[in-house]
Design an enzyme around this catalytic site. Structure first.
Site, mmCIF file in Angstrom:
data_model
loop_
_atom_site.group_PDB
_atom_site.id
_atom_site.type_symbol
_atom_site.label_atom_id
_atom_site.label_comp_id
_atom_site.label_asym_id
_atom_site.label_seq_id
_atom_site.Cartn_x
_atom_site.Cartn_y
_atom_site.Cartn_z
ATOM 1 N N ASP A 41 8.321 10.451 -10.884
ATOM 2 C CA ASP A 41 6.748 10.579 -10.545
ATOM 3 C C ASP A 41 5.823 11.363 -11.051
ATOM 4 O O ASP A 41 6.053 12.285 -11.828
ATOM 5 C CB ASP A 41 6.837 11.326 -8.623
ATOM 6 C CG ASP A 41 5.152 11.629 -8.805
ATOM 7 O OD1 ASP A 41 4.087 10.596 -9.397
ATOM 8 O OD2 ASP A 41 5.268 12.479 -7.450
ATOM 9 N N ALA A 65 0.123 2.521 -12.864
ATOM 10 C CA ALA A 65 -1.383 2.596 -12.321
ATOM 11 C C ALA A 65 -1.647 2.735 -11.895
ATOM 12 O O ALA A 65 -1.041 1.823 -10.361
ATOM 13 C CB ALA A 65 -2.135 1.879 -12.956
ATOM 14 N N THR A 106 -9.523 -0.278 -18.337
ATOM 15 C CA THR A 106 -9.630 -1.409 -17.307
ATOM 16 C C THR A 106 -11.446 -1.928 -17.838
ATOM 17 O O THR A 106 -12.205 -0.814 -17.506
ATOM 18 C CB THR A 106 -9.694 -1.788 -16.025
ATOM 19 O OG1 THR A 106 -10.090 -2.379 -15.191
ATOM 20 C CG2 THR A 106 -10.176 -0.580 -15.909
ATOM 21 N N ASP A 107 -12.063 -3.079 -17.326
ATOM 22 C CA ASP A 107 -13.052 -3.874 -17.380
ATOM 23 C C ASP A 107 -13.987 -3.132 -16.632
ATOM 24 O O ASP A 107 -15.105 -3.159 -16.117
ATOM 25 C CB ASP A 107 -13.468 -5.371 -17.606
ATOM 26 C CG ASP A 107 -12.824 -5.979 -16.051
ATOM 27 O OD1 ASP A 107 -11.522 -5.503 -15.919
ATOM 28 O OD2 ASP A 107 -13.208 -7.272 -15.904
ATOM 29 N N TYR A 130 -11.924 3.181 -8.421
ATOM 30 C CA TYR A 130 -11.219 2.290 -9.211
ATOM 31 C C TYR A 130 -11.464 1.946 -10.577
ATOM 32 O O TYR A 130 -10.785 3.591 -11.384
ATOM 33 C CB TYR A 130 -10.503 1.023 -8.585
ATOM 34 C CG TYR A 130 -9.709 -0.017 -9.745
ATOM 35 C CD1 TYR A 130 -8.412 0.770 -10.168
ATOM 36 C CD2 TYR A 130 -10.015 -0.555 -10.508
ATOM 37 C CE1 TYR A 130 -7.855 0.130 -10.936
ATOM 38 C CE2 TYR A 130 -9.897 -0.941 -11.591
ATOM 39 C CZ TYR A 130 -8.001 -0.279 -11.775
ATOM 40 O OH TYR A 130 -7.211 -1.324 -12.676
ATOM 41 N N LYS A 134 -10.482 5.401 -13.571
ATOM 42 C CA LYS A 134 -9.456 4.858 -15.324
ATOM 43 C C LYS A 134 -10.672 5.721 -15.868
ATOM 44 O O LYS A 134 -10.190 5.734 -16.782
ATOM 45 C CB LYS A 134 -9.908 3.450 -15.037
ATOM 46 C CG LYS A 134 -8.515 2.522 -14.373
ATOM 47 C CD LYS A 134 -7.654 2.752 -14.761
ATOM 48 C CE LYS A 134 -6.181 2.400 -14.874
ATOM 49 N NZ LYS A 134 -5.105 2.272 -15.508
#
Length: 290
Positions: A41, A65, A106-107, A130, A134
């Site tokens: 974890d 993720a 991420t985009d 989200y 990120k």
């Protein structure tokens, strides 16, 4: 030795294949012990510190993720724990070990208002929990350790897990009509290509923030059309809009990433997304899944 987290995901599985091919020594971990992975974890800092104690680790690659974009709207704490807090702690552990640290973003950190591909220096403005988790994870890692690679990518697909391509194929088996949104545009990215080019980038030792996605661009509709034509589906594909689906998390309309910085450092261009899908479909066929 390489310490790989999230090793059961599609990117993690492709890293394992790559390392097996290259003869690299690695430890594969994931939240649930499966496929030879050790259970770990990564949100429990003390457990991770104890796990790495005494191990000669040169590189930490974090593929773990929280990726459920819509569920993150109601599970904000979980999203931030996995996408922000854990990567920062892993970066700190890497620093203590003197190891290179690699993590993925991420985009979704962009709002989609730009009409040309996003570069690393463009202003971020995430529209969802989200995306925010990120974005904060990126900043936390880059602030914690200067020998870190933060790699933004988009629309990842591979045979190791569920993804948009697999969903399209599954839907096509039971439906003769599909409606897919044409107002979300980015770049589908084959997880094998992402693993290979990430590894090449890591070898350069030129740390920092990078964009790494397959070449070209596509809407979700165009991606689905290419997959369905490739498998000779005889049904009817219609166009839809994001608003039709009333999703909890807001999506950017345009979020294509410009990978030229990474490609220049690596010395070669990422393959086209259609080429990636072709190889993905062959991989599924070879595995008896298509």
């Amino acid at each position: 030795m390489i310490f790989l987290t999230g090793a059961n995901g599609q990117l993690g599985q492709d890293f394992q294949k790559l390392f097996n091919q290259l003869g690299e020594e690695y430890i594969a971990t994931d939240y649930i012990a499966d496929n030879g992975c050790i259970s770990l974890d990564i949100t429990d800092y003390q457990v991770v510190k104890k796990f790495v104690a005494g191990k000669e680790i040169d590189i930490i690659i974090n593929c773990a993720a929280y990726n459920n974009v819509d569920k993150a709207e109601e599970e904000e704490d979980k999203a931030f724990a996995l996408n922000c807090d854990a990567p920062k702690k892993l970066a700190e552990i890497a620093k203590e070990k003197g190891a290179t640290f690699v993590t993925y973003s991420t985009d979704f950190v962009f709002d989609g208002t730009k009409n040309c591909p996003y570069k690393e220096e463009d202003k971020i403005n995430p529209l969802s929990i989200y995306g925010k988790s990120k974005a904060q994870g990126e900043q936390a890692v880059l602030g914690a350790y200067d020998k870190s690679f933060v790699i933004r990518t988009s629309w990842v697909f591979g045979i190791g897990n569920n993804n948009f391509n697999k969903s399209i194929i599954n839907w096509s088996k039971s439906r003769d009509e599909l409606n897919i949104v044409d107002d979300q545009v980015s770049v589908p990215t084959y997880s094998w290509d992402l693993a290979v080019y990430s590894w090449d980038l890591i070898q350069t030792g030129k740390y920092g923030l990078y964009h790494l996605s397959n070449s070209g661009e596509a809407s979700k509709y165009e991606q689905a059309k290419y997959v369905l034509e490739s498998i000779a589906w005889k049904g009817k594909l219609g166009r839809a809009k994001t608003v039709d689906f009333n999703l909890p998390a807001k999506r950017a309309e345009y979020s294509k990433l410009d990978s030229s910085k990474a490609e220049e450092v690596i010395g070669r261009k990422m393959p086209d997304w259609k080429d990636g899908i072709d190889r993905f479909l062959k991989e599924l066929t070879d595995n008896g899944e298509l």
